[in-house]
Enzyme design. Structure first.
Site, PDB file in Angstrom:
ATOM      1  N   HIS A   1       0.817  -1.219   0.000  1.00 46.27           N
ATOM      2  CA  HIS A   1       0.000   0.000   0.000  1.00 46.27           C
ATOM      3  C   HIS A   1       0.848   1.266   0.000  1.00 46.27           C
ATOM      4  O   HIS A   1       0.345   2.333  -0.321  1.00 46.27           O
ATOM      5  CB  HIS A   1      -1.067  -0.025   1.113  1.00 46.27           C
ATOM      6  CG  HIS A   1      -0.616   0.323   2.493  1.00 46.27           C
ATOM      7  ND1 HIS A   1      -0.340  -0.622   3.460  1.00 46.27           N
ATOM      8  CD2 HIS A   1      -0.415   1.519   3.099  1.00 46.27           C
ATOM      9  CE1 HIS A   1       0.006  -0.023   4.590  1.00 46.27           C
ATOM     10  NE2 HIS A   1      -0.033   1.282   4.398  1.00 46.27           N
TER      11      HIS A   1
ATOM     12  N   ASP B   1       1.188  -7.687   2.400  1.00 56.01           N
ATOM     13  CA  ASP B   1       1.267  -6.262   2.056  1.00 56.01           C
ATOM     14  C   ASP B   1       2.725  -5.800   1.913  1.00 56.01           C
ATOM     15  O   ASP B   1       3.245  -5.073   2.750  1.00 56.01           O
ATOM     16  CB  ASP B   1       0.542  -5.464   3.166  1.00 56.01           C
ATOM     17  CG  ASP B   1       0.262  -4.025   2.766  1.00 56.01           C
ATOM     18  OD1 ASP B   1       0.844  -3.556   1.771  1.00 56.01           O
ATOM     19  OD2 ASP B   1      -0.537  -3.366   3.462  1.00 56.01           O
TER      20      ASP B   1
ATOM     21  N   SER C   1       3.956   2.225   8.520  1.00 53.14           N
ATOM     22  CA  SER C   1       3.761   1.225   7.488  1.00 53.14           C
ATOM     23  C   SER C   1       5.053   1.037   6.729  1.00 53.14           C
ATOM     24  O   SER C   1       5.708   2.005   6.350  1.00 53.14           O
ATOM     25  CB  SER C   1       2.662   1.662   6.526  1.00 53.14           C
ATOM     26  OG  SER C   1       1.444   1.253   7.040  1.00 53.14           O
TER      27      SER C   1
HETATM   28  N1  ARG Z   1      -4.936   0.677   7.663  1.00 55.30           N
HETATM   29  C1  ARG Z   1      -3.631   0.716   7.086  1.00 55.30           C
HETATM   30  C2  ARG Z   1      -3.036   2.134   7.178  1.00 55.30           C
HETATM   31  O1  ARG Z   1      -3.583   2.971   7.831  1.00 55.30           O
HETATM   32  C3  ARG Z   1      -3.615   0.197   5.704  1.00 55.30           C
HETATM   33  C4  ARG Z   1      -4.300   1.040   4.692  1.00 55.30           C
HETATM   34  C5  ARG Z   1      -4.237   0.524   3.287  1.00 55.30           C
HETATM   35  N2  ARG Z   1      -5.309  -0.398   2.980  1.00 55.30           N
HETATM   36  C6  ARG Z   1      -6.593  -0.057   2.670  1.00 55.30           C
HETATM   37  N3  ARG Z   1      -7.472  -0.990   2.480  1.00 55.30           N
HETATM   38  N4  ARG Z   1      -6.984   1.180   2.532  1.00 55.30           N
HETATM   39  O2  ARG Z   1      -2.416   2.713   6.345  1.00 55.30           O
HETATM   40  N1  ASP Z   2      -1.442   1.485   8.030  1.00 54.97           N
HETATM   41  C1  ASP Z   2      -0.671   2.525   8.671  1.00 54.97           C
HETATM   42  C2  ASP Z   2       0.333   3.178   7.729  1.00 54.97           C
HETATM   43  O1  ASP Z   2       0.132   3.203   6.547  1.00 54.97           O
HETATM   44  C3  ASP Z   2      -0.033   2.044   9.901  1.00 54.97           C
HETATM   45  C4  ASP Z   2      -0.944   2.212  11.089  1.00 54.97           C
HETATM   46  O2  ASP Z   2      -1.658   3.225  11.142  1.00 54.97           O
HETATM   47  O3  ASP Z   2      -0.886   1.359  11.955  1.00 54.97           O
HETATM   48  O4  ASP Z   2       1.292   3.799   8.142  1.00 54.97           O
END
Ligand code: ARG
Ligand code: ASP
Length: 729
Positions: A101, A236, A661
């Site tokens: 991502h 990921d 991330s």
């Molecule tokens: N929750 C994670 C973060 O805050 C992954 C986000 C990417 N994935 C998604 N389905 N939007 O970045």
């Molecule tokens: N998914 C988040 C990021 O992209 C990480 C988190 O918020 O735990 O940095």
């Protein structure tokens, strides 16, 4: 409150390095592992408490192994990836690992209908096939140094602009003391709400090429449904490579560039993880607010989050309806949907977590204690802090909410109004910088707009407009009108605007922008959508934003004092400076958790779970034939767990946030065992209230990454350039 109760390793603590040593001795008893977790620590200051805590948790690393400026150390293998995420070097040839991502935009930009790397994955066969990404940078941290004293020299009796002036001069002086090489940059950054300052020297590399990415069915498996959730089954990850000039220095992209030779790279462990193992996450967390008063948390849970959630929910429901009934819209809106859904879902989890753990009550109880000590010790300068917060947050809540509404409706969700906001900026370019600058901007604007319209459906947007503008109006309008009447009003308004505005198509926009300049602005100002958008842009700049910052400045000043006061009042409490996008380290253990009564979540997930979740053809849960085949043949190479299953993800108690991330997860020896990418639903409140009982970060198991590269993609040349280790075996 987190008191240190340690008994081991006391002999190794240098008393001067650890101000709580006396206390530790006094309270010597069983080490309380839970209370050694949480916190995002400054890597240049690990000696003493952090080093000791890590060792008690199982680490074999010294502070200098992790951060050293005289010799290569682990920090030399960690980079900030393109400003937002984290990445790490995993070979002697500059190979870097980050999340799928995080690389998504780059992977997408190289994709076309013929070569759809998002869907099918991408694997460069050799260096010559690796794909350059103009504009992409990775940032190394050369050094971090606490310069608080120097920055505050001569400021003791100053206030307001005078104070700013002296501090600014001190900043420049501090920066000049450092001998920067050609490619280095120095900044003085404020930590701990302005109580501390660090000089941070960084170095950017600018030739970053895409090396490999699994298909989205692996890299984004579970997509939005599984996002912020455990159990998780997503691979990921993506791979890039840093290129340098012939002297190993940063350089713009050139065919002559060569793979970067790192000072240090991370060996990759194939040992795997077990519950209780030590884990260390090293990266660039964006922002936390761990020291807010109870009134602020109350406001987030009961005032700010609910409305932001409701606005996004309304918008997502409309998108979802269209995406389900139309294949083209589904593709056009997939990425936008994911973007809006990400924090929508996070806020819901955050509010629930804060409520379930009684975070507000706990903070209140702490504040009662704080006030008691302040009164007893006669700390007059802190006497009214909490009462002042109560007063200030009243106003702050109102202005923040008003600005939130604007941001959610005008900026984030109604695409046509976001476009008018950008056009408003373009108009300012003409006013402020003249015709030539305007012409230039206009050309880039039109170029970018092409991409926008490719994924734009006015019908979807019109419905979102009608719904969200109604909600916005219902919240703030002073006109008395029935609910139904108000709904009708915005439905009609939407119909009128989307019918008359030229801005709903690229051709329309182009026809306005491609006149001679005087005409352009006249035409623009005649447009129905622009007229409405302009009034909202002005409302933002003249009203909402200034009111917000006036209030925020006051809160920030108070928070600075409060943070300092808490450290004085609770000298035994562990304090880390809130995250601020600088390099930090957090540590913990591999650990399951109890999301609710009677349920225990195991810390590791397996490929079996991917197959369990498989929904043929689904955009979130499809599984490629190749992966199914590997699963059924149990063709896992050397990467299976001791139970013969193929591990996928695992969770731990590491305190992470957005920006972490792509951060490496290291074992007790500094080998890579995982790749951080998310947090669990019940623990997303960790930005305000980390709790080792329930806050978990989610990581891809390094063995799954190796398995996908090796067995799935057959990119064995990439495995060959890594250093695989198994210290436990
Ligand atoms: N929750 C994670 C973060 O805050 C992954 C986000 C990417 N994935 C998604 N389905 N939007 O970045
Ligand atoms: N998914 C988040 C990021 O992209 C990480 C988190 O918020 O735990 O940095």
């Amino acid at each position: 409150m987190k008191f240190l109760k340690l008994f081991l390793f006391i002999a190794v603590i240098s008393l001067s390095a650890c101000k709580t040593a006396q206390n530790i001795v006094e309270q010597a008893q069983e080490p309380n592992l839970k209370e050694m977790q949480g916190g995002m620590w400054v890597p240049s200051e690990l000696e003493g408490m952090n080093e000791m805590e890590m060792q008690i948790l199982g680490s074999k690393l010294s502070a200098k192994d992790i951060y050293d400026t005289d010799a290569p150390s682990i920090k030399d293998a960690i980079v900030q990836f393109n400003g937002g995420c984290t990445a790490e070097i995993i070979s002697g040839q500059g190979l870097i690992l980050t999340n799928h991502h995080c690389g998504y935009g780059a992977i997408q930009s190289h994709s076309s209908v013929e070569n759809d790397y998002l869907t099918d994955g991408f694997w460069a066969k050799d260096l010559s096939k690796e794909l350059p990404n103009p504009g992409m940078v990775v940032t190394f941290v050369v050094s971090m140094e606490n310069v608080t004293e120097q920055i505050l020299t001569g400021t003791e009796s100053l206030m307001g602009p005078e104070l700013e002036k002296v501090m600014q001069a001190n900043r420049e002086k501090v920066k000049k003391q450092y001998n920067l090489s050609r490619d280095q940059k120095a900044v003085v950054k404020s930590f701990d709400h302005g109580n501390q300052f660090y000089l941070i020297v960084t170095e950017d590399y600018k030739d970053i090429r895409l090396v490999g990415a699994p298909p989205s069915s692996i890299g984004k498996f579970g997509a939005d449904t599984d996002n912020w959730m455990w159990p998780r089954h997503s691979g990921d990850f993506s791979l890039f490579r840093i290129y340098a000039d012939k002297n190993n220095n940063p350089a713009e992209y050139s065919e002559d560039n060569v793979p970067y030779k790192p000072k240090h790279f991370l060996p990759v462990s194939t040992d795997g993880v077990a519950e209780g193992d030590f884990t260390l996450v090293f990266g660039f967390p964006g922002r936390t607010d761990e020291y807010l008063p109870a009134v602020a948390i109350d406001q987030i849970v009961n005032k700010l989050n609910p409305d932001k959630i409701a606005l996004r929910e309304a918008s997502l429901a409309i998108m979802d309806k269209y995406m389900r009934s139309d294949e083209k819209i589904k593709i056009q809106y997939a990425s936008k949907f994911a973007g809006i859904a990400n924090y929508w879902k996070k806020w819901i989890g955050e509010s629930q977590g804060l409520t379930q753990t009684n975070a507000i009550e706990k903070k209140r109880a702490q504040e009662v204690e704080f006030q008691k000590i302040v009164n007893e010790e006669g700390l007059v300068e802190y006497q009214n802090l909490l009462a002042d917060f109560d007063k200030l947050y009243q106003e702050y809540g109102e202005v923040t909410q008003a600005r939130d509404y604007w941001i959610e409706v005008i900026y984030r969700n109604v695409e046509l109004l976001n476009l008018t906001f950008q056009l408003y900026q373009l108009e300012r370019v003409f006013e402020q910088k003249g015709q030539e600058a305007f012409d230039q901007e206009k050309t880039t604007f039109l170029k970018r707009a092409k991409g926008f319209y490719k994924n734009y459906n006015p019908q979807v947007d019109q419905e979102i407009f009608a719904k969200l503008m109604y909600m916005y109006d219902a919240k703030y309008a002073t006109t008395k009108i029935s609910e139904q009447g108000r709904k009708e009003k915005w439905k009609n308004e939407a119909a009128k605007i989307y019918k008359n505005s030229k801005l709903t198509t690229y051709e329309g926009l182009e026809s306005i922008l491609n006149g001679n300049n005087k005409n352009v602005l006249q035409e623009l100002n005649k447009d129905a959508a622009y007229q409405l958008g302009e009034s909202y842009a002005e409302k933002f700049y003249n009203e909402l934003n200034p009111a917000y910052y006036t209030s925020k400045d006051k809160i920030d000043a108070l928070q600075k004092t409060y943070s300092k006061a808490m450290q004085e009042v609770f000298p035994n409490r562990r304090f880390f400076p809130d995250a601020n996008s600088t390099l930090r380290l957090t540590y913990g253990q591999v650990k399951g958790y109890e999301p609710r009564d009677g349920v225990y979540y195991m810390p590791v997930s397996y490929l079996d779970g991917v197959i369990e979740k498989y929904v043929p053809g689904d955009y979130e849960f499809d599984v490629s034939e190749k992966l199914q085949e590997l699963y059924h043949k149990k063709d896992f190479g050397n990467y299976a767990d001791t139970n013969a299953k193929m591990p996928v993800d695992f969770i731990g108690t590491n305190h992470t946030t957005g920006g972490n991330s792509g951060s490496p997860v290291l074992d007790a020896y500094g080998n890579l065992i995982g790749l951080n990418f998310d947090r669990v639903w019940e623990g997303t409140m960790s930005d305000y209230n980390y709790d080792a009982d329930i806050c978990r970060n989610i990581m891809v198991d390094a063995r799954y990454i190796l398995f996908i590269i090796d067995k799935y993609a057959g990119a064995t040349h990439l495995i060959d350039e890594m250093t695989l280790v198994n210290p436990k075996k």
